[in-house]
Design an enzyme around this catalytic site. Structure first.
Site, PDB file in Angstrom:
ATOM      1  N   ASP A 182       0.791  -1.262  -0.011  1.00  0.00           N
ATOM      2  CA  ASP A 182       0.103   0.016  -0.159  1.00  0.00           C
ATOM      3  C   ASP A 182       0.914   1.341   0.081  1.00  0.00           C
ATOM      4  O   ASP A 182       2.004   1.303   0.791  1.00  0.00           O
ATOM      5  CB  ASP A 182      -0.782   0.142   1.239  1.00  0.00           C
ATOM      6  N   GLU A 229       1.710  -0.585  -4.845  1.00  0.00           N
ATOM      7  CA  GLU A 229       0.776   0.400  -5.340  1.00  0.00           C
ATOM      8  C   GLU A 229       1.328   1.675  -5.515  1.00  0.00           C
ATOM      9  O   GLU A 229       1.696   2.548  -4.757  1.00  0.00           O
ATOM     10  CB  GLU A 229      -0.315   0.593  -4.107  1.00  0.00           C
TER      11      GLU A 229
HETATM   12  C1  GLC Z   1      -4.286   2.936  -0.712  1.00  0.00           C
HETATM   13  C2  GLC Z   1      -5.548   2.066  -0.476  1.00  0.00           C
HETATM   14  C3  GLC Z   1      -6.586   2.789  -0.151  1.00  0.00           C
HETATM   15  C4  GLC Z   1      -6.414   3.534   1.191  1.00  0.00           C
HETATM   16  C5  GLC Z   1      -4.956   4.228   1.276  1.00  0.00           C
HETATM   17  C6  GLC Z   1      -4.621   4.596   2.696  1.00  0.00           C
HETATM   18  O1  GLC Z   1      -4.377   3.939  -1.493  1.00  0.00           O
HETATM   19  O2  GLC Z   1      -5.698   1.369  -1.623  1.00  0.00           O
HETATM   20  O3  GLC Z   1      -7.901   2.024   0.019  1.00  0.00           O
HETATM   21  O4  GLC Z   1      -7.283   4.256   1.439  1.00  0.00           O
HETATM   22  O5  GLC Z   1      -3.967   3.444   0.684  1.00  0.00           O
HETATM   23  O6  GLC Z   1      -4.208   3.575   3.262  1.00  0.00           O
END
Ligand code: GLC
Ligand code: CA
Length: 441
Positions: A182, A229
């Site tokens: 993440d 991500e």
């Molecule tokens: C990422 C996740 C999202 C979350 C954010 C904070 O973007 O995919 O759902 O709100 O991180 O952890």
């Protein structure tokens, strides 16, 4: 190499005990479905205990399972049962921040980023206001890139690094095969906390963290294990491949479903990836309007075209649960909205329709998705299965081939993929293509 990852949003996938919340035994009960679909890997949204301010992305214990989803045993069972079908299980690792209810926040404040006053102009993604929150006990401000209940960890602190080394080992030892990381572009911040968003995210020092994780992963798993991500522009994406196996391509997801927008992204990606590195394509996730809505506007043919593209491009494809059915965003009335973000992300998180009657969901936590496209009788699902089965016949690499406007033709080894990205009948090389039709020649 390459494969199909399937993103399971646990809370909305399958509920085994009728409490309205999807859970781990629910996933285990549907492994037949996932095997038939042909996916290689399950990426589970966060499984850990969480006060759910941000639905699991505020972790209170990295080594346990949220009681709503089951017990650690249930996760072990799922990993074993999936493994028996050659399906890997990946967890969603949230290392940028914890929940403010994580014991560390009280016991190990030095794990977080503090400042005497508000030191800079950084703002929170969720509040739009300053990313610094005053803490009464410490009489200092702490950093939160997201909600105030999600304090950012200080990745300059060696103990934080050691903690996550242990967390990785804990899960690798339990049979987890990989992680989606993440906010992978955001973990480490400028040491001097300088003004400007470029000092809050996308710091070059982040790569050292992944180098270290890759070393640990290498002790356990001989294949790709770390997917970031990586919420960055395309020109910045490739740097993340220094030590991540996969860096999620958000420019692709965010483009219009238009050949002239998507093709250059694919071409740039393929030309800039170093040898041996694989791209990863997706059109939906739990943070974005689903591709069936956003790209296809509900049109079945157009959605099939999007699936064709995802599943015939080289490398990895991610299907977000329901993409295989053409599931659209759900309708969530204002008084049922639970998400903190604006706009709220509840529509793409509504419970998965297994049947047309929707009887499998009793009092679901969010209103169930529309069941007109469901796992029992979706006409899109057989098409998705076919595409996944056919992937294995495609050769390596990617090369754009000449084609008429609106047509996207590319070579995959000795196969040719042709996709009509228009709503009218077209021709390519003597073949007639129906509107939005894709063919492999
Ligand atoms: C990422 C996740 C999202 C979350 C954010 C904070 O973007 O995919 O759902 O709100 O991180 O952890
Ligand atoms: Ca349940």
């Amino acid at each position: 190499m390459g494969g199909v990852l399937y993103q399971v949003y646990i809370r909305s996938f399958a509920d085994s005990n009728g409490d309205g919340i999807g859970d781990l035994p629910g996933i285990a009960a549907h492994l037949d479905y996932l095997t038939e679909l042909g996916v290689d890997t399950l990426w589970l949204s966060p499984v850990h205990p969480s006060p759910n301010v941000d639905w699991g992305y505020d972790v209170a214990d990295y080594r346990a399972v949220h009681p709503d989803y089951g017990m650690l045993d249930d996760l072990d069972t799922l990993i074993a049962a999936a493994g028996a079908r050659s399906i890997d299980v990946w967890l969603d690792l949230v290392p940028n921040h914890t929940s403010d209810r994580h014991p560390w926040f009280g016991d190990r404040p030095e794990y977080y980023v503090w400042s005497e006053g508000i030191p800079n102009d950084w703002t929170s993604i969720f509040t739009g206001k300053t990313a610094w929150q005053y803490d009464q006990t410490r009489r200092q401000y702490y950093l939160h890139q997201f909600a105030p209940e999600q304090p950012d960890l200080d990745w300059w602190n060696a103990s934080v690094r050691n903690e996550f080394d242990d967390i990785l080992r804990f899960w690798f030892n339990r049979g987890v095969q990989g992680f989606r990381i993440d906010v992978a572009h955001g973990l480490i911040k400028d040491r001097r906390l300088r003004d400007g968003v470029r000092y809050m995210r996308e710091r070059p020092e982040v790569h050292e963290i992944y180098r270290r994780w890759q070393e640990i992963a290498g002790e356990y798993i001989p294949k790709p294990t770390l997917m970031g991500e990586t919420y960055v522009t395309l020109d910045k994406l490739f740097a993340y491949y220094a030590h991540l196996d996969l860096a999620q391509n958000f420019p692709f997801l965010r483009a219009e479903f238009d050949v002239d927008e998507l093709r250059p992204i694919v071409e740039t990606t393929m030309s800039r990836l170093s040898k041996g590195r694989e791209p990863v394509w997706f059109g939906s996730n739990h943070d974005h309007s689903r591709m069936a809505t956003r790209w296809a506007g509900g049109d079945e043919r157009k959605h099939k075209a999007a699936l064709f593209l995802l599943l015939t491009l080289p490398g990895y494809a991610i299907l977000y649960q329901g993409d295989e059915l053409g599931l659209e965003d759900g309708h969530v009335p204002a008084d049922r909205i639970l998400d903190l973000a604006d706009p709220p992300r509840d529509p793409e998180r509504t419970p998965f329709p297994w049947t047309r009657s929707g009887e499998e969901w009793r009092n679901p936590w969010l209103p169930a998705a529309d069941t007109s496209r469901n796992a029992a009788d979706s006409t899109i699902l057989p098409y998705t299965r076919e595409l996944i089965a056919q992937r294995k016949e495609l050769g390596g690499g990617y090369r754009t081939l000449d084609s008429a406007p609106g047509i996207w033709a590319y070579a995959r080894g000795d196969k040719t993929c042709v996709l009509n990205m228009t709503g009218t009948t077209a021709r390519h090389d003597g073949h007639v293509l129906e509107p939005w039709q894709g063919v492999v020649l």
